[in-house]
Design an enzyme around this catalytic site. Structure first.
Site, PDB file in Angstrom:
ATOM      1  CD  GLU A 127      -2.878   1.243   2.314  1.00  0.00           C
ATOM      2  OE1 GLU A 127      -2.834   0.379   3.187  1.00  0.00           O
ATOM      3  OE2 GLU A 127      -3.655   2.191   2.333  1.00  0.00           O
ATOM      4  CB  ALA A 268       0.936  -2.241  11.574  1.00  0.00           C
ATOM      5  CG  MET A 269       0.266  -3.273   4.882  1.00  0.00           C
ATOM      6  SD  MET A 269      -0.738  -1.818   4.417  1.00  0.00           S
ATOM      7  CE  MET A 269      -1.980  -2.605   3.425  1.00  0.00           C
ATOM      8  CD  GLU A 270      -4.736  -1.921   5.746  1.00  0.00           C
ATOM      9  OE1 GLU A 270      -3.755  -1.505   6.397  1.00  0.00           O
ATOM     10  OE2 GLU A 270      -5.387  -1.199   4.976  1.00  0.00           O
ATOM     11  CG  ASN A 271      -0.044  -6.823   4.008  1.00  0.00           C
ATOM     12  OD1 ASN A 271      -0.122  -5.911   3.196  1.00  0.00           O
ATOM     13  ND2 ASN A 271       0.923  -6.900   4.912  1.00  0.00           N
ATOM     14  CG  HIS A 303      -5.854   0.829  12.690  1.00  0.00           C
ATOM     15  ND1 HIS A 303      -6.567   1.998  12.649  1.00  0.00           N
ATOM     16  CD2 HIS A 303      -5.323   0.683  11.451  1.00  0.00           C
ATOM     17  CE1 HIS A 303      -6.473   2.541  11.437  1.00  0.00           C
ATOM     18  NE2 HIS A 303      -5.723   1.747  10.698  1.00  0.00           N
ATOM     19  CD  GLU A 304      -2.700  -1.929  10.715  1.00  0.00           C
ATOM     20  OE1 GLU A 304      -3.274  -2.055   9.618  1.00  0.00           O
ATOM     21  OE2 GLU A 304      -2.221  -0.839  11.106  1.00  0.00           O
ATOM     22  CG  HIS A 307      -7.553  -1.623   8.008  1.00  0.00           C
ATOM     23  ND1 HIS A 307      -8.355  -0.656   7.462  1.00  0.00           N
ATOM     24  CD2 HIS A 307      -6.414  -0.981   8.408  1.00  0.00           C
ATOM     25  CE1 HIS A 307      -7.732   0.529   7.546  1.00  0.00           C
ATOM     26  NE2 HIS A 307      -6.566   0.360   8.116  1.00  0.00           N
TER      27      HIS A 307
HETATM   28  N1  B3K Z   1      -2.942   1.016   5.674  1.00  0.00           N
HETATM   29  C1  B3K Z   1      -1.626   1.151   6.236  1.00  0.00           C
HETATM   30  C2  B3K Z   1      -0.928   2.391   5.828  1.00  0.00           C
HETATM   31  C3  B3K Z   1      -0.174   2.260   4.568  1.00  0.00           C
HETATM   32  C4  B3K Z   1       0.674   3.466   4.322  1.00  0.00           C
HETATM   33  C5  B3K Z   1       1.303   3.413   2.980  1.00  0.00           C
HETATM   34  N2  B3K Z   1       2.211   4.494   2.731  1.00  0.00           N
HETATM   35  C6  B3K Z   1      -1.653   1.090   7.720  1.00  0.00           C
HETATM   36  C7  B3K Z   1      -2.924   1.423   8.354  1.00  0.00           C
HETATM   37  O1  B3K Z   1      -3.424   2.515   8.297  1.00  0.00           O
HETATM   38  O2  B3K Z   1      -3.506   0.546   8.926  1.00  0.00           O
HETATM   39 ZN    ZN Z   2      -5.367   1.877   8.735  1.00  0.00          ZN
END
Ligand code: B3K
Ligand code: ZN
Length: 876
Positions: A127, A268-271, A303-304, A307
């Site tokens: 992302e 962090a990232m919600e993959n 939060h993640e 998502h």
């Molecule tokens: N969705 C990601 C953020 C990604 C940022 C990319 N530059 C984390 C979050 O908001 O949960």
């Molecule tokens: Zn987020």
């Protein structure tokens, strides 16, 4: 970048011409290169009306395309056009299979976007537009596909191979390599793709969902960090349960994985099914982690996880809709944290961030609505506006609809749009449809930038017993938006009688929400025997600046009597701000100042009242930050703000010394560490008292801090004591403690970050040379964003008095860093620029020094889109 960066407009949105039904990926990871083999099943999108459209794939300029075939036929370079990031293929059948082989270099990827290496392990960040650094693909969120991913690597170095979904196959080859295949049954946009390969350990637990399905929960980290994963696991299970109970949302895959990595651009990232976390947002252990970080871990894990519905199952049509998932998810995680801890404390913390940093952003050159109309680089729009103001906007919808209808609206939104890529308009529409309420005027919050200002005045008619509140709203112009239409502002308020009792209002309650919709409006309250004191914007019911001419005595009255906890805190803040602003305006170096004793009286009463909530006491007694005072000023007087705040702190300490010491002792308990809300509140109150006391520069309080440091069994107390001693004038003791701390903790990267931060925000003179020395220290690593943030961002954003030195050295230092980082990691470079973008707030001398550095960056050679956008908008 060869050409002038292009501006992308929302109005240019068109539907994708092709759908990607399935995406089959094979990654062959080698030390010197990685081969990515992709097989995409593609068909015409019936919704695209163009005849014979081209297929537009995105692929970063660094990608080496080794082979491209359509239905098995190899394409030669003349069969497609590759121009910058875009690869166009024409003359295509209705449906076909596209295969590609691409060579990439994660081992030299310092931008930390796409596939890269963190401490020897492979990981991804896609992302917003990182997938195009991995392979050629229609890398836009409205193209959703089912992924099957095979990861192949050397077994001894990379025993763990992960991707989204469930593992379905695995094998070994004779040359010491092995592979695992993963399948994710849920169609997803490419930004949710993830891959991890490394030598990782994990902890495992399980969660039974409300429909009785068992989900395996796994958290991966390097072996040395295995003892720091339990709190994230507990938080995850709490979040899963909370989302079922509060939003009726259940998890959908059989596995949920989190991986901790040390090199990460954000939190962090919600993959899908495979979250990747910055170690700072997942590792937690009392010995190494402060209370603030425990709470951050809890919040970010939730939060993640949230998502998975607000973002993954229902995703964004395009990146202009980013707040659709981020604002809503922040709103959801704030609700969770409030339920796990204290609602009022969480609100106070969020509002402080919003009023300090988001309001500043809204008033600066990068100001944008929560649904922007254009951007150059989307990475620049992961902002406090999109996230925090976006959450406030969702919160206002909830206030307008009420708890029950809001839940009905969110149910409808999730059901109606499950599996789709949608817009903020779809969200508002679902809320309207489910509730029957008219949100037409409310929509202005989505497309108008800037912080609305409410000017409130009042009058009392003794003869009729009526009280009138007159509310005027305006919103300052922001770049590209000179004129604004009135917002629909829910203004929660109450009235207190002269004895401090809440007055019952016409809705039968003591709090009422006024619908402010006109540019000027009057609200009348009748049946009153005397002029009441209004309590305005309770719970901070709208992200606005509210002005009402409270006297200091009225603020003290509200501090003591308001039934709304948030408003009591707010009254205390306003009182302190008002008193400090007067001192700031009159400030002359080396001239004595006189503190309005009412602040002491108010603080004394809070300290001496038995049975108050400790968390609230410590919030109420915390003086407004330098950053907040700066935000409030038309022209920031850096020195005056710093010295006045220091003076006020010392005055409070001097006059309330006995009370502060008493509270310190009462809360200095030798009990086992626990990160629950009450214990956190106790420690925060205790450490606040210690901070006041140590400002007196007395030997005995130095010793108190040293003794706290020496006996501490947790990082919260240890870090607090270290920071206080390090910033005190006791230079030798500070040096000894800092040296010892580093020796004890040098193996713990996140603890070392605390050590770096404490030194970088030391307000004493000479800070810049200390910061430059820290950057030469073995603990510093200029490729690691956490280290960069701990030193450079902390210095530039939390050490105002030194960063804004009149010789311009702080500005020059920051510009040098940006110029270096622009190539290495554009996202971090652009984010770090923020303090320079605020030049308009400073004196003419500082303005020209700051602008000179922005110009220097602008002329320093080829700029990334990230840095270009922020610099050019700041100089516009
Ligand atoms: N969705 C990601 C953020 C990604 C940022 C990319 N530059 C984390 C979050 O908001 O949960
Ligand atoms: Zn987020």
């Amino acid at each position: 970048m060869s050409q002038e960066p292009q501006v992308i407009y929302l109005k240019d949105y068109t539907v994708p011409s092709y759908n990607i039904e399935t995406t089959d990926l094979r990654f062959e990871l080698f030390e010197e290169e990685t081969l990515v083999k992709a097989e995409l099943k593609i068909s015409r999108n019936p919704e695209c009306k163009a005849t014979n459209p081209t297929l537009d794939l995105f692929g970063h300029e660094d990608l080496e395309l080794c082979r491209l075939t359509i239905d098995g036929q190899v394409l030669s370079a003349s069969d497609y056009q590759r121009d910058g990031e875009i690869l166009k293929i024409g003359n295509l059948p209705e449906s076909f299979v596209l295969q590609s082989v691409t060579r990439i270099h994660p081992e030299t990827n310092t931008a930390l976007e796409g596939l890269y290496k963190s401490d020897g392990m492979y990981c991804t960040q896609c992302e917003a537009e990182g997938f195009r650094r991995i392979t050629f693909f229609p890398d836009r969120p409205d193209v959703m596909s089912i992924y099957r991913t095979t990861v192949e690597a050397e077994q001894s170095k990379y025993p763990v191979l992960l991707s989204n979904g469930n593992p379905v196959d695995r094998g070994e080859s004779e040359d010491g390599r092995h592979w695992v295949t993963w399948e994710d049954p849920f169609p997803k946009p490419s930004y949710l793709f993830a891959l991890v390969a490394g030598d990782l350990q994990h902890i495992e637990d399980s969660f039974t969902t409300m429909s009785g399905r068992e989900v395996r929960l796994m958290i991966y980290a390097e072996e040395k960090d295995l003892d720091k994963l339990d709190y994230a696991m507990l938080s995850l299970k709490n979040a899963m349960k909370w989302d079922e109970e509060t939003y009726g949302r259940e998890y959908d895959l059989d596995i949920y994985m989190i991986v901790a990595v040390d090199f990460f651009n954000m939190g962090a990232m919600e993959n899908k099914g495979l979250n990747i976390f910055n170690t700072s947002c997942v590792l937690a252990n009392p010995k190494t982690t402060t209370d603030a970080s425990f709470q951050r871990v809890e919040g970010v894990v939730a939060h993640e996880y949230f998502h998975n519905w607000s973002g993954n199952r229902v995703t964004c049509r395009d990146w202009f809709q980013l707040s659709l998932k981020e604002g809503f998810t922040v709103f959801r995680d704030a609700g969770f944290s409030s339920d796990m801890n204290s609602r009022t404390v969480k609100r106070v913390e969020d509002v402080a961030v919003l009023r300090t940093a988001q309001f500043a952003e809204d008033a600066g050159p990068m100001s944008h609505p929560i649904r922007p109309d254009s951007f150059i680089e989307i990475s620049n729009f992961y902002t406090l506006t999109i996230y925090e103001k976006g959450a406030e906007v969702v919160g206002m919808v909830k206030t307008l609809l009420g708890e029950e209808l809001f839940r009905k609206g969110s149910d409808l939104y999730f059901e109606r749009h499950d599996g789709q890529a949608v817009t903020t308009e779809d969200f508002v529409q679902a809320m309207e449809d489910a509730s029957g309420k008219d949100l037409s005027q409310f929509r202005a919050w989505y497309h108008q930038a800037g912080t609305p200002e409410l000017n409130v005045s009042d009058s009392f008619d003794e003869a009729n017993g009526t009280y009138q509140l007159n509310v005027k709203q305006r919103c300052p112009a922001t770049p590209g938006q000179d004129k604004k239409t009135p917002f629909h502002i829910p203004l929660a308020m109450g009235l207190l009688d002269t004895a401090g009792n809440e007055i019952q209002l016409s809705n039968g309650e003591t709090t009422q929400v006024l619908d402010v919709v006109e540019s000027e409006q009057t609200f009348t309250f009748s049946g009153l025997s005397a002029k009441p004191v209004p309590s305005l914007l309770r719970g901070f019911s709208a992200p606005v600046k509210l002005f009402y001419p409270y006297t200091r005595d009225e603020l003290m009255f509200l501090m003591a009597n308001d039934s709304d906890g948030f408003s009591r805190w707010d009254a205390a803040q306003k009182l302190a701000v008002d008193i400090m602003q007067e001192l700031i305006a009159a400030y002359q170096p080396d001239t004595a100042m006189q503190l309005d004793q009412r602040l002491i009286t108010a603080y004394r009463s809070v300290l001496e009242t038995e049975g108050l909530d400790k968390a609230m006491v410590s919030k109420v007694l915390t003086l407004p930050s330098e950053a907040y005072l700066s935000e409030l000023a038309d022209v920031v007087d850096v020195d005056a703000i710093h010295h006045v705040r220091k003076f006020v702190r010392q005055q409070i300490a001097e006059q309330l010394e006995d009370q502060l010491l008493k509270i310190y002792r009462e809360n200095d308990l030798e009990v086992e560490y626990s990160p629950d809300a009450d214990s956190i509140a106790r420690r925060s109150l205790k450490n606040l008292c210690l901070a006041y006391l140590i400002s007196l520069d007395k030997e005995e309080y130095l010793q108190l801090a040293q003794s706290q440091y020496n006996k501490a069994d947790n990082m919260t107390d240890m870090q607090a004591a270290l920071a206080l001693v390090a910033h005190s004038p006791f230079a030798d003791e500070a040096e000894t403690m800092l040296t010892e701390f580093y020796e004890n903790w040098k193996e713990e990267s996140l603890v070392v970050n605390l050590w770096l931060s404490i030194q970088s925000c030391d307000p004493k003179a000479g800070a810049l040379s200390r910061v430059e020395k820290l950057m030469q220290h073995p603990a510093f690593d200029s490729k690691n964003p956490n280290k960069l943030r701990s030193v450079i961002s902390v210095f530039c954003m939390q050490n105002s008095i030194n960063f804004h030195a009149m010789d311009g050295s702080g500005y020059r230092f920051l510009a040098d860093r940006i110029i270096e980082l622009n190539k290495q990691n554009p996202q971090i470079a652009s984010r770090m620029l923020t303090p320079l973008t605020r030049w308009k707030k400073y004196s003419p001398e500082r303005q020209s020094l700051m602008k000179a550095q922005l110009n220097r960056i602008s002329q320093s050679g080829e700029l990334s889109k990230d840095v270009y956008e922020v610099v050019s908008k700041s100089l516009a």
